[in-house]
Design a protein around this motif. Sequence first.
Motif, mmCIF file in Angstrom:
data_model
loop_
_atom_site.group_PDB
_atom_site.id
_atom_site.type_symbol
_atom_site.label_atom_id
_atom_site.label_comp_id
_atom_site.label_asym_id
_atom_site.label_seq_id
_atom_site.Cartn_x
_atom_site.Cartn_y
_atom_site.Cartn_z
ATOM 1 N N UNK A 255 -35.254 31.899 -21.155
ATOM 2 C CA UNK A 255 -34.057 31.153 -21.543
ATOM 3 C C UNK A 255 -34.256 30.432 -22.875
ATOM 4 N N UNK A 256 -35.494 29.972 -23.130
ATOM 5 C CA UNK A 256 -35.770 29.355 -24.426
ATOM 6 C C UNK A 256 -35.614 30.391 -25.541
ATOM 7 N N UNK A 257 -36.095 31.605 -25.287
ATOM 8 C CA UNK A 257 -35.935 32.669 -26.281
ATOM 9 C C UNK A 257 -34.452 32.934 -26.516
ATOM 10 N N UNK A 258 -33.689 32.998 -25.432
ATOM 11 C CA UNK A 258 -32.246 33.225 -25.555
ATOM 12 C C UNK A 258 -31.585 32.118 -26.367
ATOM 13 N N UNK A 259 -31.999 30.881 -26.140
ATOM 14 C CA UNK A 259 -31.413 29.750 -26.861
ATOM 15 C C UNK A 259 -31.656 29.842 -28.363
ATOM 16 N N UNK A 260 -32.828 30.336 -28.748
ATOM 17 C CA UNK A 260 -33.246 30.288 -30.152
ATOM 18 C C UNK A 260 -33.030 31.598 -30.901
ATOM 19 N N UNK A 261 -32.499 32.622 -30.229
ATOM 20 C CA UNK A 261 -32.367 33.923 -30.876
ATOM 21 C C UNK A 261 -30.963 34.505 -30.682
ATOM 22 N N UNK A 262 -30.727 35.583 -31.405
ATOM 23 C CA UNK A 262 -29.446 36.284 -31.324
ATOM 24 C C UNK A 262 -29.387 37.074 -30.014
ATOM 25 N N UNK A 263 -28.350 36.847 -29.198
ATOM 26 C CA UNK A 263 -28.260 37.500 -27.886
ATOM 27 C C UNK A 263 -27.187 38.601 -27.875
ATOM 28 N N UNK A 264 -26.688 38.956 -29.050
ATOM 29 C CA UNK A 264 -25.589 39.924 -29.137
ATOM 30 C C UNK A 264 -25.925 41.242 -28.446
ATOM 31 N N UNK A 265 -27.176 41.708 -28.598
ATOM 32 C CA UNK A 265 -27.553 43.027 -28.072
ATOM 33 C C UNK A 265 -28.065 42.988 -26.638
ATOM 34 N N UNK A 266 -28.096 41.824 -26.010
ATOM 35 C CA UNK A 266 -28.665 41.733 -24.664
ATOM 36 C C UNK A 266 -27.744 42.295 -23.588
ATOM 37 N N UNK A 267 -26.450 42.245 -23.834
ATOM 38 C CA UNK A 267 -25.472 42.737 -22.858
ATOM 39 C C UNK A 267 -25.597 42.004 -21.522
ATOM 40 N N UNK A 268 -25.798 40.678 -21.574
ATOM 41 C CA UNK A 268 -25.893 39.851 -20.370
ATOM 42 C C UNK A 268 -24.525 39.307 -20.000
ATOM 43 N N UNK A 269 -24.324 39.046 -18.724
ATOM 44 C CA UNK A 269 -23.076 38.447 -18.246
ATOM 45 C C UNK A 269 -23.394 37.157 -17.484
ATOM 46 N N UNK A 270 -22.348 36.419 -17.120
ATOM 47 C CA UNK A 270 -22.520 35.155 -16.406
ATOM 48 C C UNK A 270 -22.786 35.411 -14.921
ATOM 49 N N UNK A 271 -23.888 36.092 -14.664
ATOM 50 C CA UNK A 271 -24.325 36.387 -13.302
ATOM 51 C C UNK A 271 -25.839 36.222 -13.219
ATOM 52 N N UNK A 272 -26.336 36.167 -12.003
ATOM 53 C CA UNK A 272 -27.783 36.189 -11.785
ATOM 54 C C UNK A 272 -28.052 36.944 -10.488
ATOM 55 N N UNK A 273 -29.289 37.380 -10.329
ATOM 56 C CA UNK A 273 -29.670 38.168 -9.158
ATOM 57 C C UNK A 273 -30.452 37.303 -8.180
ATOM 58 N N UNK A 274 -30.049 37.297 -6.936
ATOM 59 C CA UNK A 274 -30.722 36.537 -5.884
ATOM 60 C C UNK A 274 -31.302 37.497 -4.851
ATOM 61 N N UNK A 275 -32.469 37.121 -4.331
ATOM 62 C CA UNK A 275 -33.152 37.936 -3.326
ATOM 63 C C UNK A 275 -32.785 37.428 -1.938
ATOM 64 N N UNK A 276 -32.077 38.245 -1.166
ATOM 65 C CA UNK A 276 -31.729 37.880 0.202
ATOM 66 C C UNK A 276 -32.494 38.791 1.153
ATOM 67 N N UNK A 277 -33.699 38.352 1.528
ATOM 68 C CA UNK A 277 -34.582 39.092 2.422
ATOM 69 C C UNK A 277 -34.803 40.526 1.945
ATOM 70 N N UNK A 278 -35.169 40.643 0.672
ATOM 71 C CA UNK A 278 -35.490 41.940 0.098
ATOM 72 C C UNK A 278 -34.314 42.681 -0.499
ATOM 73 N N UNK A 279 -33.111 42.217 -0.214
ATOM 74 C CA UNK A 279 -31.903 42.827 -0.772
ATOM 75 C C UNK A 279 -31.446 42.008 -1.971
ATOM 76 N N UNK A 280 -31.312 42.645 -3.129
ATOM 77 C CA UNK A 280 -30.900 41.946 -4.340
ATOM 78 C C UNK A 280 -29.382 41.838 -4.384
ATOM 79 N N UNK A 281 -28.899 40.618 -4.595
ATOM 80 C CA UNK A 281 -27.471 40.366 -4.668
ATOM 81 C C UNK A 281 -27.119 39.765 -6.021
ATOM 82 N N UNK A 282 -26.033 40.246 -6.609
ATOM 83 C CA UNK A 282 -25.547 39.716 -7.885
ATOM 84 C C UNK A 282 -24.539 38.609 -7.590
#
Length: 437
Positions: A255-282
């Motif tokens: 996140x520090x890298x993201x704060x200090x650098x250009x994120x145009x090419x990252x293609x990130x969205x306002x989501x995160x991945x959570x682990x629910x007993x081995x199953x990844x949920x967005x």
Amino acid sequence: LMPAIEAIIMTYDCYLKDPADTKLLLKQMKLIKEAKHEVKETMEKMYRRAYTFYIFLEKNHRVFNELIEQMPFEAFQNMVESFILRFPKILNFENKRRYFSYRQQLLRKHSSREPLRVGVTRETIFTDSYEKMATVPLSLFKARLVVSFRGEAAVDAGGVTREWYIALSRTMFNPNIGLFKKSAHGNTYQPDPNSGIEANHLKYFKFIGRIIGKALLDGQYLECYFTRAMYKILVGQPLTVQDLQDYDAELYNSLLWMRDNDVTELDSTFTYTADYFGKLEVRELVANGRNEKVTNENKQLFIVKLCRALLYDAIHTQLEALQEGLYEVIPRPVISIFDSKEIELLISGLPDVDVSDLRKNTEYHGYSENSQIVRWLWEVIKAFNGKERAGFLQFVTGTSKVPLDGFKSLPGSSGVQKFQVHKVYAEHERLPTAHTW
């Protein structure tokens, strides 16, 4: 001097708990701005007086602390108590502890005269203790505790109770119970977002909160070390992005890298991945977050939202249950006079830092053991008292916990590692920094 101090506090009495707090400042200024003309002038004068008083206290905090140290407990019954609750940042840790001891005495006056007797089996200490203590009236819960371990002949003259507190606090973090999860570096804990798999998990968290309060009331220590964010939540301090470093250093650095650098090419969205007993949920950080792209313009908002989601939102029901139990035993205003580092020491006690063991398990980068700077470092640490050594340990590792096997088992972000001292090739006036803080 006592009458003079009371006169000062009464003269500069104000409605702000801490006029330096940004949120309170903004709220006060908004009220002033929206007030009618005849009220506006009065509010501006009141605020200026409050702020002037706070600045006066900051400049003379040593004198005030010295005076308060000399006061008897009876002095806390008057305006001095109001002063402590409104301006806790002015007080040093020892004065806060003195005031806390005074409140302990008051709280015990409302406890039952009959002792709270608890019999447990070591193998089932958590569930046994919960069944015995979770639903007892608060007056009995605050009473003197008498513990017995089934099948063991021992009279509880204090030692058995201390052993029970330590054993119970260790069991709280047992993976089989599923209430807490380790931080990424494995040295601290916070509630597991998936603890809801256990039907009674919120009742358990409330019970744990009451146990923390009971330990504080009884002057007992628990062997439990939470993430910095969790200590902040307990005392009401605002969370910051830096608190994520204790939870997951690798993510924090990303996140520090993201704060200090250009994120145009990252293609990130306002989501995160959570682990629910081995199953990844967005999961979404904002409404329609799957379609909200992170840009250079909104990346700061993304970082703040992600930190809050991981450190609070995902576990807020567990935290609220734990806080409910804690504040039933120790009122929230009393807890809130401490900061996150102080409440850790109050709950877990001062660690026994073996300086020789720490030195033996240290490696140097850019220095040698015979470098003048290194020799000064160890001279200073050796001269520290217990509280100062605890503060140093908190600074360099993020917690005051000493590994059970000594510093050879110091956990790091990539597993067990030695304590490291790195030379920074920068200006000489730069102060020391730590990667865990």
